[in-house]
Design an enzyme around this catalytic site. Structure first.
Site, PDB file in Angstrom:
ATOM      1  CG  HIS A   1      19.259  52.922  28.377  1.00  0.00           C
ATOM      2  ND1 HIS A   1      20.095  53.203  29.436  1.00  0.00           N
ATOM      3  CD2 HIS A   1      19.841  51.895  27.690  1.00  0.00           C
ATOM      4  CE1 HIS A   1      21.137  52.390  29.390  1.00  0.00           C
ATOM      5  NE2 HIS A   1      21.000  51.582  28.345  1.00  0.00           N
ATOM      6  CD  GLU A   2      18.421  49.982  24.269  1.00  0.00           C
ATOM      7  OE1 GLU A   2      19.329  50.037  23.409  1.00  0.00           O
ATOM      8  OE2 GLU A   2      18.547  49.344  25.337  1.00  0.00           O
TER       9      GLU A   2
ATOM     10  CG  HIS B   1      23.116  52.627  23.961  1.00  0.00           C
ATOM     11  ND1 HIS B   1      24.183  52.923  24.750  1.00  0.00           N
ATOM     12  CD2 HIS B   1      22.364  51.713  24.660  1.00  0.00           C
ATOM     13  CE1 HIS B   1      24.105  52.243  25.883  1.00  0.00           C
ATOM     14  NE2 HIS B   1      23.003  51.502  25.856  1.00  0.00           N
TER      15      HIS B   1
ATOM     16  CG  HIS C   1      25.847  50.957  29.389  1.00  0.00           C
ATOM     17  ND1 HIS C   1      26.097  49.774  28.743  1.00  0.00           N
ATOM     18  CD2 HIS C   1      24.510  51.157  29.292  1.00  0.00           C
ATOM     19  CE1 HIS C   1      24.966  49.280  28.266  1.00  0.00           C
ATOM     20  NE2 HIS C   1      23.985  50.105  28.593  1.00  0.00           N
TER      21      HIS C   1
END
Length: 1067
Positions: free
Chosen positions: A231-232, A235, A241
Site C-alpha cells: 500500500h505504501e 503511494h 487512496h
C-alpha cells in the site's frame, strides 16, 4: 493485536488549517494513520499475513476464487489458447479473447489470463462494452511519476534482515504485475530515490516522486506487514487512496456520523486537478482503498458502505493482501507499459512473441529456412497490429545470471537491425549495456548476462507481413566469476523468498591488486545444525575449493564481517532436500588496509577494520574520546626498581565495575624477583581445585625474558591466594570482570627480593627455586636431595607407566609407607590421550599446607609442569585428569609420622591438549588403534595449539568411521575458536579421508563422538605448526577497541607449553 496511535488527533486537525505550503505538502505526503490503527480491527488472518509459509507463490493462502492458475511449463503469456478434447489447438481471434476474458461479474476475479488480456487490449471492454472514462485515483502531475518506471531505493540500517526481506517481497510483488522496476540505488545514476526508514508518522510516504533526492517511506511499528508495505509503495508510485476519487459517491457511502472526531478530512474527495482519468472503473478491491471501519468510533460501526453489491458477493474492502486487478491495470497505464510482455521472477521459463505460435491455418508453426512468410495473406488477418512493441523483464536475485536460449527468431532484416529487432540488454532499463540487437532468421543463439536482470525489447512492425517474431527459453543460474570493482550484493537463490532444495552455488570473487574482498551479511537464515551439515555458506580465502577456509555458517545468527587476506574470495552455498529457509543477503565490498596506506594518527596501535580502521592502546592505557590518543588506565607497568608498593582492584574499597579488564606488569631490577602477598581478596566465584573461575578472576603469570608467560595460577572467590613470586624479574597480573555480580576486589602488596638462583643456580646441582629471603634446591625425576641440601642422589622408588590402564599403590600399602622417601610415577600414554587417576583409598600425614608428607600431581612430564593438586590428610581426592598424554605424580615423606598411603587406578582417556611444533606428530582416535576398533559411546575433545604467530595444519593418514548421510552416528567435527564465534571446518564420517586443514588462528578443536552401535578402525592424524598466510585478520572487522592490556595471555604446561607472546600479537 494492539493498534498504535500514529499522530495526536489535535495535530491531525491542525493540518487542515495550515499555510498553503503545508497544504501542498499534505497533498503529496500521505500519512496512513489508518494503516497502523486498523490492525486492531482486522481479523487475525488479515493482520498476520505470513508470507513465508506459502508453498510457491504470493496467493497460496487466499480464497480459491482468487487464486491465479499455475503457469504451465511452456508459458505462452502473450496469447492464450483453448484446447479441444481432441488435444488439437483451436484458433481463436484476439478480439474474441478480450471479450471472453472480460465478461466477468463483479467483483473482478484476478487471474493471469485477465492480466494478459488487459495488457494486450487496445480498447479495454467490460461485458463486451468499451470501458467509459472515469476518474481514477492516480497523480495527474507527470513530473511525479518515476522516470522510465525505475524506482531506486535504500534501506535504513535500523531494520533487521527479516524486515529487509519483507520490503523486497513487496517490491517484487509490484514488479511481478507491472513494468515498474525497483533497483538498489547507485549514487552515480540515481539522484532521486526512496529510503525505507521510520518516522514519527508511522506508516507514511510521499505521493509519487518528490524530486528532492532522498524520499522517506516510513514503515513504523505495526506497519511491517506485507500488504501495508505494498500500500505504501502504491503511494510512492503515484496512487492516491481509491476512496478519494471524485466519483466515489456512486459506489460507496461515507457514514460521517461514525467517523472519529477530527479525522473527517481523511475522507475528503480529490479535485479533478489532482487525479488522472484513466479508463478504469471504481475498484472496491483496491489495496489503496480504506477498510469499511477505518477511523471508526467503534470497530462495530462502519465508516464506508459499498453501494449495489449483490448478496453473496465476496468483497475485500480495504484488503491488504495483494494488488487488485484494477491496481495492476492502473499502474501499467500510469507508466505506459508496453502493450505486451511481462516480468519473470522464476528460475526458468519460455518467452514467445505475439503471432509466433500461429501460422495461417491455425496450427503451431515451426518455420524453417529463410523463406519469407509475408506472402501468406491468411496469416495477416489473424494478427493484431497493436502488439508490435513488447517488453519482457527477467529478474533474478543478486549474484545470479540470466541465460537466454534463443530457439527461433524471424524478423525482417535491415542494416544494423534498425527496423524490426529483438534487443537484449544486461540490466533493467534502456541505459543498461546492450548485449545484442538481432533481426532476420536466427536460431540456437545463447546469451548470458553479467548481472541479475535481463531486458528484452521487441519491435515487429511488419508482423502483418508474416514475420512471426521469436521463441526463446531462459534460465537463471547462480554463482560464477565476479570482478569486484565496486560494492555489490549477492543473495541466496530466490531471495527474499525461501531458497530452493538441492541447490549449490559457487561464487569466485576477484578484487584489484592491493585490495581485499570484504563480505558483510545483512540477512541470514539457514537451516540450523551443530556441524552445518545440511544447509550452509562456506567462505574461503582464495578462488578455489581448497583455499584457506575462513568459516562455514548456518542457522539464524548473523555471521561476523569477513575479509580475505588475498584479493580473492570463494563463496559456496549448499542446500539439501529437506528444510528451506529465507537464505541470505550480503554486501561485497572492496577493502584496503588503512593502517598501511593512510596516515592513521593512532598514538599506539592501528587496527584495520572493515572499510576503516580503529586505534588501540598498549597494556595499561585506555583510548581517549578522540579515538587516537591513549591515557593511563587501570593496570599498567609498575616500576618496582626503587621501592615496594601495593596493587588495588578498580574502585577499591568500593565494588569493582562490570566488564572491566586490567593488566599490571610489576618490573623488578635484574637478578631480583617480585613477591606478591594478598591482604584482601573478594571476587565473584568459588575457587576449588575441581572448579573453574568462569566469571570474575585474576590470573598471575611470571613473564620470562623471551616474553613467554608462565602461568602461576588463576584465582576467584573470597579465599586469600598464596604468596606468589616471579621466576624472573617481571610479574604479570590480569584482572577480568563480567557484566553481572560485583565484589570488593583485592589488595596485594608487592616486595622485591634478590634472586639467589640467578647467580650460579644458587649452588644447586639440579634446580634452584627462589624463596623470599632465601632459596631451595630440588632434583630432577628419579633423584632425591642429599643431606647437604644442594646435591642430588638417584632414587630407586620410580615408576615409568605406559599401559593404558592399571592399579597402583604407595610403598608397603596397606601398611605404613617408609620415612624420608621420594617416589614418583611417570604416566605416558598414546599421544592424543590423557591419564585419569582415581583414588580409592587415601591416608597421608595431615597438614593444612601439606608441608610434611604429600602426594603431588603434575600435568606433564615432571614437577616443572603445571600442578594439578597437592594432597594430604585422610580424604580421597577427586578424580584427577591430565590435559596431555603425560602425568607425573610424587609421594614425598619426611622423618615424622607415617600413614598407610594410597591405592588408585588409572585409565587412558581420549582427548586433551596437543602442542603443535615445527615437527610433524601423530595421534590416534583411541589407544589401541590398529589392533582393535574404537569403543562405543566415546566423547573426545582435542585442542591442538601452536605458538601465537603460527597456524595448525592437520593431515589425515587414515580415516574409517561409521558412515551416515548426515554424519549423525559417529563423526569427527573440526572447529576453531574465533574472536566472535567459532569457525566450523566440517563434520566427517565414512572412509574417505578429509582434506588437509590449516587453521586461521593458532588453535584447532576436534571432537570425536560415537554411538552405541557399529565400531570401525578409527583414524590417524598428523599435525604440526606452520606459518600462516600473509598477515591479515579474516574474521570480525567491526571489533571494538581492545581493552588496556589486550595482549591476552596464552598458557600451557611444560610439555612444550609456554607460549611466546610478542608485543605485536593481537589476541
Amino acid at each position: 493485536m494492539k493498534g498504535m496511535r500514529l499522530m495526536p488527533m489535535k495535530m491531525k486537525a491542525k493540518l487542515v488549517v495550515l499555510s498553503v505550503g503545508a497544504l501542498w505538502m499534505m497533498m503529496f505526503f500521505l500519512v496512513d494513520y489508518a494503516e497502523g490503527r486498523r490492525l486492531s480491527q482486522l481479523p487475525e488472518s488479515e493482520c498476520d499475513f505470513d508470507f513465508k509459509e506459502q508453498p510457491e507463490d504470493f496467493f497460496g493462502i487466499l480464497d480459491s476464487s482468487l487464486v491465479p492458475p499455475k503457469e504451465p511449463k511452456d508459458d505462452i503469456y502473450q496469447l492464450k489458447t483453448t484446447r479441444q478434447h481432441s488435444g488439437r489447438r483451436r484458433k481463436q481471434s484476439h478480439k474474441s479473447q478480450n471479450k471472453a476474458a472480460l465478461r466477468l461479474p463483479p467483483p473482478f476475479l484476478w487471474t493471469d489470463d485477465a492480466v494478459d488480456v488487459l495488457q494486450h487490449s487496445h480498447s479495454p471492454t467490460l461485458n463486451g462494452q468499451p470501458i467509459q472514462r472515469r476518474r481514477r485515483a492516480v497523480t495527474v502531475r507527470k513530473e511525479r511519476t518515476w522516470d522510465y518506471g525505475v524506482i531506486p531505493y535504500e534501506i535504513d540500517t535500523i531494520f533487521s534482515g527479516a524486515h529487509k526481506a519483507l520490503f523486497k517481497q513487496a517490491m517484487r510483488h509490484w514488479e511481478n504485475f507491472t513494468c515498474i522496476k525497483f533497483v538498489e540505488r547507485d549514487p552515480n545514476l540515481h539522484a532521486n530515490y526512496i529510503y525505507f526508514t521510520v518516522k514519527n508518522c508511522g506508516c507514511c510516504s510521499f505521493l509519487g516522486k518528490n524530486g528532492n533526492g532522498r524520499q522517506p517511506i516510513s514503515i513504523g511499528r505495526n506497519c511491517e506487514k506485507f500488504g501495508i508495505i505494498i500500500h505504501e509503495l502504491g503511494h510512492t508510485i503515484g496512487f492516491h487512496h481509491e476512496h478519494a476519487r471524485g466519483d466515489r459517491d456512486k459506489h460507496i457511502v461515507i457514514n460521517k456520523g461514525n467517523i472519529m472526531r477530527g479525522q473527517e478530512y481523511n475522507f475528503d474527495v480529490l479535485s479533478p486537478e489532482e487525479v488522472d482519468l484513466p479508463l478504469l472503473p471504481y475498484d472496491l478491491n483496491s489495496i489503496m482503498h480504506y477498510a469499511k471501519n477505518s477511523f471508526s468510533k467503534s470497530p462495530y460501526l462502519d465508516t464506508i458502505t459499498p453501494i449495489g453489491i449483490p448478496p453473496g458477493t465476496h468483497l475485500e474492502l480495504g484488503q491488504r493482501k495483494r494488488l487488485s486487478r484494477g491496481d495492476i491495470v492502473q499502474a501499467n497505464l500510469l507508466y505506459k507499459c508496453a502493450s505486451c510482455g511481462r516480468t519473470y521472477q522464476q528460475n526458468s521459463g519460455h518467452i514467445v512473441s505475439p503471432h509466433f505460435i500461429y501460422s495461417g491455418n491455425g496450427v503451431l508453426s515451426e518455420f524453417e529456412g529463410s523463406g519469407d512468410a509475408g506472402e501468406d495473406p491468411s496469416a495477416e488477418s489473424e494478427f493484431d497490429a497493436s502488439l508490435t512493441n513488447c517488453e519482457w523483464r527477467i529478474t533474478a536475485t543478486n549474484g545470479e545470471k540470466v541465460i537466454l536460449h534463443l530457439q527461433q527468431l524471424h524478423l525482417m532484416s535491415s542494416d544494423d537491425c534498425t527496423q524490426d529487432y529483438l534487443e537484449i540488454r544486461d540490466g533493467y532499463w534502456h541505459k543498461s549495456p546492450l548485449v545484442r540487437r538481432i533481426c532476420g532468421n536466427v536460431s540456437g543463439e545463447v546469451i548470458t548476462t553479467q548481472t541479475s536482470r535481463m531486458l528484452l525489447n521487441y519491435v515487429n512492425r511488419n508482423a502483418a507481413k508474416g514475420y512471426r517474431g521469436f521463441k526463446a527459453r531462459f534460465e537463471v543460474v547462480c554463482g560464477g566469476d565476479l570482478k569486484l570493482t565496486k560494492d555489490q550484493s549477492i543473495d541466496s537463490p530466490n531471495y527474499p523468498m525461501d531458497y530452493m532444495p538441492d541447490k549449490e552455488c559457487v561464487w569466485r570473487i576477484t578484487a584489484p591488486d592491493n585490495h581485499q574482498v570484504a563480505l558483510k551479511f545483512q540477512s541470514f537464515e539457514l537451516e540450523k545444525h551443530d556441524g552445518c551439515a545440511y544447509d550452509f555458506v562456506e567462505i574461503r580465502d582464495g578462488n578455489h575449493s581448497d583455499s584457506r577456509l575462513i568459516g562455514r555458517f548456518c542457522g539464524d545468527k548473523l555471521p561476523p564481517n569477513i575479509k580475505t587476506r588475498s584479493n580473492q574470495m570463494y563463496i559456496r552455498f549448499v542446500s539439501d532436500s529437506s528444510v528451506q529457509k529465507l537464505g541470505f543477503s550480503a554486501a561485497l565490498m572492496l577493502d584496503v588496509d588503512e593502517c598501511k596506506f593512510t596516515d592513521h594518527g593512532c598514538q599506539h596501535l592501528c587496527i584495520n577494520t572493515l572499510g576503516s580502521y580503529q586505534c588501540g592502546c598498549r597494556a595499561g592505557y585506555e583510548l581517549q574520546a578522540n579515538g587516537k590518543t591513549c591515557e593511563d588506565a587501570c593496570g599498567g607497568v609498575v616500576d618496582a626498581t626503587k621501592s615496594n608498593g601495593s596493587l588495588y582492584s578498580p574502585s577499591y574499597p568500593d565494588v569493582y565495575p562490570n566488564s572491566k579488564q586490567c593488566v599490571w606488569e610489576v618490573v623488578a631490577p635484574p637478578n631480583h624477583a617480585v613477591f606478591l602477598n594478598f591482604s584482601h581478596f573478594d571476587l565473584e566465584g568459588t575457587r576449588f581445585h575441581y572448579t573453574k573461575c568462569n566469571y570474575d578472576y585474576l590470573i598471575i603469570y611470571s613473564k620470562m625474558r623471551d616474553n613467554r608467560l608462565k602461568k602461576i595460577g588463576i584465582y576467584c572467590g573470597h579465599e586469600l591466594p598464596p604468596v606468589v613470586n616471579s621466576e624472573q624479574s617481571i610479574l604479570r597480573l590480569e584482572f577480568y570482570s563480567d557484566r553481572t555480580v560485583q565484589r570488593s576486589g583485592f589488595v596485594a602488596k608487592f616486595v622485591i627480593d634478590v634472586d639467589e638462583c640467578s647467580m650460579n643456580n644458587g649452588g644447586c646441582q639440579h634446580r634452584c627455586r627462589n624463596t623470599f629471603g632465601s632459596y631451595q634446591c630440588s632434583c630432577r625425576n628419579g633423584y632425591t636431595l642429599a643431606e647437604n641440601g644442594h646435591n642430588c642422589t638417584e632414587t630407586r622408588c620410580k615408576f615409568e607407566i605406559t599401559t593404558s590402564y592399571g592399579v597402583l599403590q604407595s610403598p608397603n600399602y596397606p601398611e605404613d609407607y617408609p620415612r624420608n622417601i621420594y617416589c614418583y610415577w611417570h604416566f605416558q600414554t598414546v599421544l592424543g590421550h590423557r591419564i585419569q587417576l582415581t583414588f580409592h583409598d587415601f591416608e597421608v600425614e595431615s597438614h593444612q599446607e601439606c608441608i610434611y608428607d604429600y602426594v603431588a600431581i603434575y600435568d606433564g612430564r615432571s614437577e616443572n609442569s603445571s600442578t594439578l593438586g597437592i594432597y594430604c590428610g585422610g580424604r580421597e581426592p577427586y578424580a584427577v585428569i591430565a590435559s596431555t598424554n603425560e602425568m607425573f605424580m610424587v609421594l614425598a615423606t619426611d622423618a615424622g609420622l607415617q600413614r598407610k598411603g594410597f591405592k588408585a587406578t588409572f585409565v587412558s582417556e581420549c582427548g586433551g591438549y596437543l602442542r603443535a611444533t615445527n615437527h610433524s606428530q601423530t595421534f590416534y582416535s583411541h589407544p589401541r588403534y590398529g589392533s582393535r576398533p574404537y569403543k562405543r559411546n566415546m566423547y573426545c575433545d582435542w585442542r591442538i595449539q601452536a605458538d601465537p604467530e603460527s597456524s595448525v595444519k592437520i593431515r589425515f593418514l587414515h580415516f574409517e568411521i561409521e558412515y551416515s548421510e548426515r554424519c549423525d552416528y559417529d563423526y569427527l567435527e573440526i572447529t576453531e575458536e574465533g574472536y566472535s564465534m567459532n569457525t566450523i571446518h566440517g563434520r566427517f564420517c565414512g572412509k574417505h579421508k578429509p582434506p588437509i586443514i590449516i587453521s586461521n588462528s593458532d588453535t584447532l578443536l576436534l571432537r570425536f563422538q560415537t554411538d552405541e552401535s557399529n565400531s570401525l578402525r578409527g583414524f590417524a592424524i598428523s599435525f604440526m605448526a606452520v606459518d600462516p598466510p600473509e598477515d591479515s585478520v579474516g574474521e570480525d572487522f567491526d571489533a571494538v577497541t581492545p581493552f588496556p592490556g589486550y595482549l591476552k595471555s596464552m598458557y600451557s604446561s611444560e610439555t612444550g607449553s609456554d607460549h611466546l607472546l610478542p608485543p605485536s600479537r593481537l589476541i
